[in-house]
Design an enzyme around this catalytic site. Sequence first.
Site, PDB file in Angstrom:
ATOM      1  N   ASP A  48      27.160  62.666  12.179  1.00  0.00           N
ATOM      2  CA  ASP A  48      27.863  61.948  11.121  1.00  0.00           C
ATOM      3  C   ASP A  48      28.543  62.946  10.171  1.00  0.00           C
ATOM      4  OD1 ASP A  48      28.407  59.645   9.327  1.00  0.00           O
ATOM      5  OD2 ASP A  48      27.137  60.830   7.991  1.00  0.00           O
ATOM      6  N   GLY A 106      24.763  51.685  -1.569  1.00  0.00           N
ATOM      7  CA  GLY A 106      25.515  51.655  -0.314  1.00  0.00           C
ATOM      8  C   GLY A 106      24.856  50.803   0.759  1.00  0.00           C
ATOM      9  N   ARG A 163      32.705  53.070   8.496  1.00  0.00           N
ATOM     10  CA  ARG A 163      33.832  52.913   9.391  1.00  0.00           C
ATOM     11  C   ARG A 163      33.489  53.171  10.846  1.00  0.00           C
ATOM     12  NH1 ARG A 163      38.318  52.834   6.087  1.00  0.00           N
ATOM     13  NH2 ARG A 163      38.248  54.292   4.359  1.00  0.00           N
ATOM     14  N   GLY A 217      29.565  62.769   7.055  1.00  0.00           N
ATOM     15  CA  GLY A 217      28.997  62.862   5.710  1.00  0.00           C
ATOM     16  C   GLY A 217      27.665  63.601   5.713  1.00  0.00           C
ATOM     17  N   HIS A 226      43.717  52.630   9.587  1.00  0.00           N
ATOM     18  CA  HIS A 226      43.514  53.979   9.070  1.00  0.00           C
ATOM     19  C   HIS A 226      43.425  54.946  10.218  1.00  0.00           C
ATOM     20  CE1 HIS A 226      41.699  51.313   6.060  1.00  0.00           C
ATOM     21  NE2 HIS A 226      42.309  52.108   5.231  1.00  0.00           N
ATOM     22  N   GLY A 281      37.331  65.390   5.470  1.00  0.00           N
ATOM     23  CA  GLY A 281      37.605  66.745   4.969  1.00  0.00           C
ATOM     24  C   GLY A 281      38.439  66.711   3.705  1.00  0.00           C
TER      25      GLY A 281
HETATM   26  P1  ADP Z   1      35.397  56.718   4.204  1.00  0.00           P
HETATM   27  O1  ADP Z   1      34.310  56.103   5.022  1.00  0.00           O
HETATM   28  O2  ADP Z   1      35.775  55.858   3.042  1.00  0.00           O
HETATM   29  O3  ADP Z   1      36.550  57.173   5.032  1.00  0.00           O
HETATM   30  P2  ADP Z   1      34.538  59.468   4.044  1.00  0.00           P
HETATM   31  O4  ADP Z   1      35.205  59.667   5.365  1.00  0.00           O
HETATM   32  O5  ADP Z   1      34.861  60.447   2.975  1.00  0.00           O
HETATM   33  O6  ADP Z   1      34.762  58.010   3.498  1.00  0.00           O
HETATM   34  O7  ADP Z   1      32.971  59.532   4.243  1.00  0.00           O
HETATM   35  C1  ADP Z   1      32.359  59.018   5.373  1.00  0.00           C
HETATM   36  C2  ADP Z   1      30.875  59.267   5.245  1.00  0.00           C
HETATM   37  O8  ADP Z   1      30.324  58.490   4.203  1.00  0.00           O
HETATM   38  C3  ADP Z   1      30.104  58.877   6.478  1.00  0.00           C
HETATM   39  O9  ADP Z   1      30.113  59.916   7.418  1.00  0.00           O
HETATM   40  C4  ADP Z   1      28.711  58.602   5.920  1.00  0.00           C
HETATM   41  O10 ADP Z   1      27.912  59.773   5.871  1.00  0.00           O
HETATM   42  C5  ADP Z   1      28.971  58.200   4.500  1.00  0.00           C
HETATM   43  N1  ADP Z   1      28.740  56.767   4.309  1.00  0.00           N
HETATM   44  C6  ADP Z   1      29.542  55.750   4.674  1.00  0.00           C
HETATM   45  N2  ADP Z   1      29.002  54.562   4.299  1.00  0.00           N
HETATM   46  C7  ADP Z   1      27.827  54.862   3.683  1.00  0.00           C
HETATM   47  C8  ADP Z   1      26.793  54.097   3.056  1.00  0.00           C
HETATM   48  N3  ADP Z   1      26.885  52.772   2.959  1.00  0.00           N
HETATM   49  N4  ADP Z   1      25.732  54.747   2.549  1.00  0.00           N
HETATM   50  C9  ADP Z   1      25.636  56.087   2.630  1.00  0.00           C
HETATM   51  N5  ADP Z   1      26.588  56.862   3.184  1.00  0.00           N
HETATM   52  C10 ADP Z   1      27.661  56.268   3.705  1.00  0.00           C
HETATM   53 MG    MG Z   2      36.523  58.689   6.426  1.00  0.00          MG
END
Ligand code: ADP
Ligand code: MG
Length: 577
Positions: free
Chosen positions: A552, A482, A539, A554, A217, A398
Site C-alpha cells: 500500500d 477514516g 481507491r 500510504g 482519476h 507522491g
Molecule cells: P487518495 O486516495 O485521495 O488518492 P493518496 O493517494 O495520497 O490519497 O493516499 C492513498 C493512501 O491513503 C492509501 O495508500 C492508504 O494508505 C491511505 N488511505 C486511504 N483511505 C484510508 C482510510 N480510510 N484510512 C486510512 N488510510 C487510508
Molecule cells: Mg492516490
Amino acid sequence: MAYLFNNPLDFAEQLTEGLTAAYPKWIRQVPGGVVRSNGTAPGNVAVVAGGGSGHYPAFAGLVGPGLAHGAAMGNIFASPSAQQIYSVAKAAHAGGGVLLTYGNYAGDVLNFTQAQDRLNAEGIPTRMVAVTDDIASASAAETAKRRGIAGDLAVFKVAGAAADAGLNLDDVFRIATLANSNTRSLGVAFSGCTLPGSTTPLFTVPAGRMAVGMGIHGEPGISEQNLPTADEVAELLVRSLLSEAPEEMNGNRVGLILNGLGAVKSEELFVVYRKIAQLLDFAGLTPVEPEIGELVTSFEMAGVSLSLFWLDYELEKYWTAPASTPAFRRGAVTDTGPRYAADELNQEVKKELPSASSASRQAAGTVQSLLDAAQSVIDDNVADLGALDAIAGDGDHGIGMQRGVRAAADAGRKALADGAGAGTLLTLAGDAWADRAGGTSGALWGMILNSIGESLGDEDAPTAARISLGITQAGRRVMDFGKAELGDKTLIDVLIPFGQAFTEGLDSGRSLDETWHAAADAADHAAKSTASLVPKIGRARPHVEKSMGSPDPGAVSMAMIIRAVEHALDSKGEGNE
Ligand code: ADP
Ligand code: MG
C-alpha cells in the site's frame, strides 16, 4: 500528456487564476476555490460542489446561476482540503444553509465531512450528498460504495436549480439525494492520462483494447476487451445501465449525459449517440435534454461515459431549468443575485502563538529538523510513490505527500522563527499539511501531526512517553475518522504496529533512540507485509487483483518517513533526552 505548464506543483493554482480571469461574469476566486460572482440570493441554500482539479468543466466550470454556487478546487486529482471546502462554503453561504456535493472518493468524503462538521458547529446548517453513479465501482448491493463520475452533473444541476427556486435545505437535500439514487453511469477508456510534469501515464490500455469501468482519476478499468465499434460501445453502455435501472421508477423519461473524458471528439460522441438514441427508443425511454460533450473529464484520457438519470416530474423540472455557467448553458437565465462587495472576501485571521517554555522552544528546533528529514525523503521518492499508487489507485500519492510535507516543513519553519513551542509547531505543520496536500493521505497526516503535537504541548520538553501517547492517539483518531480497520491495506497497517512497538520499547526500558530504531523496523516490516493484503477501503478497493502483491502506497511512505526520522534523530544525537 500535458504540453503546457510551468512548475507542475503550481498547475492547479495557476489554472484557477486563468479561469477566474477569463470568466468574471460567472465566477470569482475565493480562498479554496470559486463562488458565483453574483453571489447566492439572500436566504437561499448554497450548493457547493468540489473535488480535484483535472476534471474541467467539473467543478469550477459548473458554477453559475442555475447550477452550483461554489466549487472547492483541490490539486490535480486530489480532494480539496477541509479548510478549502469550509472557506468556499462560508463565501457562498447566504443564510439558507449549505449543501455540499461531490463524487464519492475516500479523500473527498474525509475532507467534506470535516468541513461539514465545522460549518454545523458554527451554526451554518450543512448537509452532504456524495454522488455514487458509477455502476462499475461496486455491486448493486453496495451502492453506497460506488464512486461518482459524470453523474455528478445530474446531482449538481438539480440541486442548484432547486436552491435557486428558493427551496429550503431539507428539500434541496431530498431532491439531490433522489437525483443521485436515480442516476447510473458507466465508462470505457482507450488510453490513460499523464499528469502535468509526469512522463508516464497513470495507466495504459493496450492498442486495440478497451478498458471497461475506469474511474475519472486514471483508475484502471475493471475489465478489458477488444476494441469494439462505436455501435457496440453504445450497446454495452446502454445494456449495462438498463440492467441496473432503478426499480421503483415507472416513468420513461431520462436525463442523459454522454461524456467525453478528454481526448474523444464531439463527432465521435455523436456517432455513439446515434445508436444510443435508437436503443433507448427501442427500450421505450425518452431522453430529455441530453448533454453530449466534455462535462467531467480526466485530463486527456481517451474515453467516454454514459449516464442515465431517471426523471420524475420534479427532477425533470430542475434538470431542464435554465442555467448559465462558464461551461454549461441552458435556456435563458434571469440573473438577479446580489454582487459581492470586495471587503466580504474571506480575510485570513492572524492567530497569536500560545506561549511556550524555553525547553519546548528548543525542542521545536529538533522537531523542525525531523520535518525537514521527512521532506527530503519524500522529495527523493515522489516518482516511486506515484508509481506505486498508480498500480491500483490514482497515482497521486507522491505528489500529494510532497505538497503536504513541504507545506508542513514551511509552516514549521515559520512557527520556529515566531518562537513556537514543539507542540504548536507540530500542530501548525499538521494543519498546513492537510490544507495543502488534499487527498486522503493529506487529511490523515494532518491528523497524525496534530495528535502528536497536542500530546507534546508547549510547556515541557517533549518526553518519549508523550510521543508514544501522541502516536497511539493518532492511530485511534485516524481509525475513527477514516473507518479503516487493521488489515484493510492502508497506512493504519503501519501506524498501529509502529505505535505498539514504540510503547513496548519504552516499557521495556529502552532509550528513545533504541525504541525508535526497533519501531522503525516494525514499521518497515509492516509496510512490506501490506503487499499480501486485500484492499478493503480507499481507491484501491475496486482493483483487488491489481493491488495484490504490491504494498500500500500510504503504508510505504509512512515507513519511509519513520526511517528518515530515525536517521535524523541519530545524527542529532539527541535521542536520549
Ligand atoms: P487518495 O486516495 O485521495 O488518492 P493518496 O493517494 O495520497 O490519497 O493516499 C492513498 C493512501 O491513503 C492509501 O495508500 C492508504 O494508505 C491511505 N488511505 C486511504 N483511505 C484510508 C482510510 N480510510 N484510512 C486510512 N488510510 C487510508
Ligand atoms: Mg492516490
